[in-house]
Design a protein around this motif. Structure first.
Motif, mmCIF file in Angstrom:
data_model
loop_
_atom_site.group_PDB
_atom_site.id
_atom_site.type_symbol
_atom_site.label_atom_id
_atom_site.label_comp_id
_atom_site.label_asym_id
_atom_site.label_seq_id
_atom_site.Cartn_x
_atom_site.Cartn_y
_atom_site.Cartn_z
ATOM 1 N N ASN A 1 0.850 -1.183 0.000
ATOM 2 C CA ASN A 1 0.000 0.000 0.000
ATOM 3 C C ASN A 1 0.887 1.235 0.000
ATOM 4 O O ASN A 1 1.134 1.862 1.031
ATOM 5 N N GLY A 2 1.398 1.574 -1.174
ATOM 6 C CA GLY A 2 2.301 2.701 -1.300
ATOM 7 C C GLY A 2 3.105 2.593 -2.578
ATOM 8 O O GLY A 2 2.793 1.793 -3.464
ATOM 9 N N ASP A 3 4.160 3.386 -2.656
ATOM 10 C CA ASP A 3 5.008 3.424 -3.848
ATOM 11 C C ASP A 3 6.479 3.369 -3.434
ATOM 12 O O ASP A 3 7.116 4.400 -3.187
ATOM 13 N N PRO A 4 7.059 2.155 -3.355
ATOM 14 C CA PRO A 4 8.468 2.027 -2.941
ATOM 15 C C PRO A 4 9.452 2.724 -3.877
ATOM 16 O O PRO A 4 10.574 3.014 -3.470
ATOM 17 N N ALA A 5 9.053 2.983 -5.120
ATOM 18 C CA ALA A 5 9.953 3.685 -6.032
ATOM 19 C C ALA A 5 10.198 5.119 -5.575
ATOM 20 O O ALA A 5 11.259 5.691 -5.835
ATOM 21 N N LYS A 6 9.232 5.696 -4.879
ATOM 22 C CA LYS A 6 9.376 7.054 -4.358
ATOM 23 C C LYS A 6 9.806 7.063 -2.898
ATOM 24 O O LYS A 6 10.562 7.939 -2.475
ATOM 25 N N ASN A 7 9.315 6.110 -2.124
ATOM 26 C CA ASN A 7 9.636 6.023 -0.699
ATOM 27 C C ASN A 7 9.904 4.556 -0.376
ATOM 28 O O ASN A 7 8.974 3.763 -0.236
ATOM 29 N N ILE A 8 11.165 4.198 -0.267
ATOM 30 C CA ILE A 8 11.518 2.789 -0.134
ATOM 31 C C ILE A 8 10.927 2.169 1.125
ATOM 32 O O ILE A 8 10.680 0.956 1.183
ATOM 33 N N ALA A 9 10.656 2.971 2.143
ATOM 34 C CA ALA A 9 10.065 2.434 3.369
ATOM 35 C C ALA A 9 8.677 1.851 3.133
ATOM 36 O O ALA A 9 8.175 1.074 3.956
ATOM 37 N N ASP A 10 8.059 2.172 1.993
ATOM 38 C CA ASP A 10 6.740 1.606 1.686
ATOM 39 C C ASP A 10 6.790 0.102 1.448
ATOM 40 O O ASP A 10 5.736 -0.546 1.426
ATOM 41 N N ILE A 11 7.990 -0.462 1.280
ATOM 42 C CA ILE A 11 8.051 -1.924 1.148
ATOM 43 C C ILE A 11 7.564 -2.618 2.412
ATOM 44 O O ILE A 11 7.231 -3.809 2.385
ATOM 45 N N GLU A 12 7.510 -1.896 3.524
ATOM 46 C CA GLU A 12 7.041 -2.476 4.772
ATOM 47 C C GLU A 12 5.508 -2.508 4.867
ATOM 48 O O GLU A 12 4.963 -3.103 5.797
ATOM 49 N N LYS A 13 4.833 -1.916 3.909
ATOM 50 C CA LYS A 13 3.370 -1.851 3.934
ATOM 51 C C LYS A 13 2.769 -2.994 3.114
ATOM 52 O O LYS A 13 1.895 -2.799 2.264
ATOM 53 N N VAL A 14 3.232 -4.187 3.385
ATOM 54 C CA VAL A 14 2.783 -5.357 2.626
ATOM 55 C C VAL A 14 1.375 -5.737 3.057
ATOM 56 O O VAL A 14 1.072 -5.848 4.247
ATOM 57 N N GLU A 15 0.512 -5.972 2.076
ATOM 58 C CA GLU A 15 -0.855 -6.413 2.343
ATOM 59 C C GLU A 15 -1.075 -7.865 1.939
ATOM 60 O O GLU A 15 -1.629 -8.658 2.708
ATOM 61 N N THR A 16 -0.651 -8.199 0.731
ATOM 62 C CA THR A 16 -0.850 -9.554 0.209
ATOM 63 C C THR A 16 0.432 -10.032 -0.442
ATOM 64 O O THR A 16 1.113 -9.254 -1.127
ATOM 65 N N VAL A 17 0.762 -11.285 -0.218
ATOM 66 C CA VAL A 17 1.922 -11.901 -0.853
ATOM 67 C C VAL A 17 1.436 -13.101 -1.657
ATOM 68 O O VAL A 17 0.836 -14.032 -1.105
ATOM 69 N N PHE A 18 1.691 -13.072 -2.949
ATOM 70 C CA PHE A 18 1.345 -14.200 -3.805
ATOM 71 C C PHE A 18 2.580 -15.074 -4.001
ATOM 72 O O PHE A 18 3.650 -14.574 -4.361
ATOM 73 N N LYS A 19 2.428 -16.350 -3.738
ATOM 74 C CA LYS A 19 3.481 -17.308 -4.047
ATOM 75 C C LYS A 19 2.887 -18.378 -4.945
ATOM 76 O O LYS A 19 1.969 -19.093 -4.555
ATOM 77 N N GLN A 20 3.393 -18.420 -6.175
ATOM 78 C CA GLN A 20 2.862 -19.323 -7.192
ATOM 79 C C GLN A 20 1.338 -19.198 -7.283
ATOM 80 O O GLN A 20 0.606 -20.179 -7.408
ATOM 81 N N GLY A 21 0.879 -17.948 -7.242
ATOM 82 C CA GLY A 21 -0.523 -17.653 -7.486
ATOM 83 C C GLY A 21 -1.446 -17.729 -6.290
ATOM 84 O O GLY A 21 -2.609 -17.338 -6.390
ATOM 85 N N ILE A 22 -0.979 -18.204 -5.150
ATOM 86 C CA ILE A 22 -1.805 -18.228 -3.946
ATOM 87 C C ILE A 22 -1.518 -16.959 -3.156
ATOM 88 O O ILE A 22 -0.367 -16.652 -2.850
ATOM 89 N N GLY A 23 -2.561 -16.226 -2.828
ATOM 90 C CA GLY A 23 -2.396 -14.949 -2.144
ATOM 91 C C GLY A 23 -2.518 -15.080 -0.642
ATOM 92 O O GLY A 23 -3.565 -15.474 -0.124
ATOM 93 N N TYR A 24 -1.448 -14.754 0.071
ATOM 94 C CA TYR A 24 -1.397 -14.880 1.528
ATOM 95 C C TYR A 24 -1.613 -13.517 2.194
ATOM 96 O O TYR A 24 -1.114 -12.492 1.712
ATOM 97 N N ASP A 25 -2.314 -13.542 3.314
ATOM 98 C CA ASP A 25 -2.582 -12.349 4.105
ATOM 99 C C ASP A 25 -1.359 -12.066 4.978
ATOM 100 O O ASP A 25 -1.076 -12.802 5.926
ATOM 101 N N SER A 26 -0.646 -10.993 4.661
ATOM 102 C CA SER A 26 0.588 -10.683 5.386
ATOM 103 C C SER A 26 0.321 -10.473 6.866
ATOM 104 O O SER A 26 1.042 -11.000 7.721
ATOM 105 N N ARG A 27 -0.707 -9.713 7.201
ATOM 106 C CA ARG A 27 -0.988 -9.423 8.601
ATOM 107 C C ARG A 27 -1.285 -10.696 9.383
ATOM 108 O O ARG A 27 -0.812 -10.872 10.515
ATOM 109 N N ALA A 28 -2.052 -11.609 8.794
ATOM 110 C CA ALA A 28 -2.385 -12.859 9.493
ATOM 111 C C ALA A 28 -1.136 -13.683 9.767
ATOM 112 O O ALA A 28 -0.997 -14.297 10.834
#
Length: 451
Positions: free
Chosen positions: A412-439
């Motif tokens: 939820n952000g733009d790491p290209a402008k503010n690299i700290a936005d990489i910490e705002k992960v919401e969903t991680v897809f691994k081989q097409g399965i979307g995982y809830d980062s917060r959970a």
């Protein structure tokens, strides 16, 4: 409509899965593709059967990612499954670390040395079978260590023939690379490299008894940590002997990036195609400021009560004053190495004083690469595509392109402008399965340091 039906996700994964459709569309996303190219706004990505595709069939699930950025899953190339427990003993974090890596968007790791190799192998099997959440794991064998090591959990090699047998045995068990350590001899390292290469496997190293130039001449494929562990610049260095690490670091802290010995060293490494693994987070945590930055509320929530007390009470270093200079030197070395054409990869190394954890440390690595002078897009490429290249997996992972695995991170952000936005992960897809980062993060509260 059939293609939007749910996949057969194992019950152990269901609490963490947000998206499990066979086909879906990510719409209105900002895309950082991992190549270093500028971001593209308002993009549409198609995923079918776990792969990025040119299009999706009718009936595919549609997901609006307005205001979000999609980037490739990180490839952590020094991402252990163990953690320091005090007294030079390391404990396997079999439950927590795979979840932390995945929660942070690290979809592929190389373990870069194993303390409990059979545990690592079984964790990989469970993840690959869909029985446990975690990244794709490239297993490194147990450490290639010599006599006189500080680490009682490591086998001490007894010569070149022992090194050959060691590599052969663990390659047969499933190791995909090997990592040499502090006290082995050049003969032992050379034998290990030769044996691994015959099996099509690579060798990396965190060295002390052997200098970088010597290791490169022996055929090493990668060197961990960078200049800060290269003892060849230490005046009192003796062949095949590991000098006092503190004395070597104190000596190194006195030199500058313009030291005339550094450019020829970089040239030799680049000429021999030896990669360097950046692990800036673990070094930064030895500075007073870096230690405080590393111990975020989220990190303190993740560790056990005993571990938290140990972290907060322990002095971060016997000589923290030298670390800012060492950090500047290492950052300059890594920039010069890349400018000379070297392959820089990265990983968090969750060891050191314990302030660096799986996943959280990978974020910090990327941020510190930006502090070192790389652009955010360059830093993300180092921690994604470059790792895939070293693994020989660039056709499957590391960038966002059609027909590659759908290993994607939604922030939820733009790491290209503010690299700290990489910490705002919401969903991680691994081989097409979307995982809830917060959970995933919530599932490991208070357990790091115990399991």
């Amino acid at each position: 409509m059939l293609l939007a039906l749910l996949l057969a996700v194992d019950a152990a994964l269901q609490p963490f899965v947000k998206v499990d459709a066979k086909a879906f569309v990510l719409e209105h996303a900002r895309v950082i593709d991992g190549t270093g190219a500028p971001p593209r706004d308002n993009q549409t990505l198609f995923v079918v059967d776990g792969k990025l595709a040119a299009e999706a069939p009718a009936g595919a699930l549609r997901i609006d990612l307005s205001g979000r950025t999609v980037m490739p899953g990180l490839v952590g190339m020094h991402d252990h499954l163990f953690y320091p427990m005090g007294g030079a003993i390391f404990g396997e974090m079999a439950y927590s670390f795979p979840r932390l890596y995945l929660a942070a968007g690290v979809t592929t790791i190389r373990t870069a040395g194993s303390i409990e190799p059979y545990t690592d192998l079984e964790i990989k099997k469970a993840i690959d079978a869909g029985k446990a959440p975690g990244p794709r794991i490239w297993i490194s064998g147990p450490y290639l260590e010599g006599q006189g090591s500080f680490a009682v959990q490591m086998h001490a090699l007894r010569g070149a023939e022992d090194a050959r047998k060691f590599v052969t045995f663990w390659a047969d068990q499933g190791a995909t690379s090997f990592k040499a350590y502090n006290t082995l001899t050049r003969a032992e390292l050379g034998a290990a490299i030769e044996t691994a290469h015959k099996r099509g496997l690579k060798v990396t190293a965190h060295l002390c008894s052997i200098g970088f130039t010597e290791a490169a001449q022996l055929g090493i494929d990668d060197l961990e940590h960078g200049l800060l562990v290269d003892t060849e610049l230490f005046a009192a260095k003796k062949p095949d002997e590991c000098p006092n690490p503190r004395a070597a670091l104190e000596d190194l802290a006195k030199i500058t990036p313009a030291d005339p010995r550094i450019a020829p060293l970089i040239g030799e490494l680049v000429r021999r195609k030896v990669a360097i693994t950046s692990t800036l987070a673990v070094f930064d945590a030895f500075t007073e400021e870096g230690f405080r930055r590393a111990l975020t509320p989220a990190v303190l929530d993740a560790v056990s009560a005993d571990t938290r007390a140990r972290l907060l009470q322990a002095h971060i270093s016997r000589n923290p004053s030298m670390w800012p200079a060492l950090m500047k030197l290492e950052m300059a070395f890594e920039r010069a190495f890349v400018q000379a054409g070297g392959l820089l990869i990265a990983g968090c190394d969750p060891t050191g004083n314990g302030a660096v954890l799986a996943g959280y440390g990978d974020w910090r690595d990327v941020e510190l690469l930006v502090d070192a002078g790389f652009t955010p897009l360059e830093a993300l490429r180092i921690h994604s595509l470059n790792g895939a290249v070293w693994l020989g997996q660039q056709d499957r992972i590391g960038t966002i392109a059609d027909w590659k695995d759908a290993d994607l991170v939604v922030v939820n952000g733009d790491p290209a402008k503010n690299i700290a936005d990489i910490e705002k992960v919401e969903t991680v897809f691994k081989q097409g399965i979307g995982y809830d980062s917060r959970a995933l993060f919530e599932s490991v509260r208070g357990v790091v340091g115990m399991r």
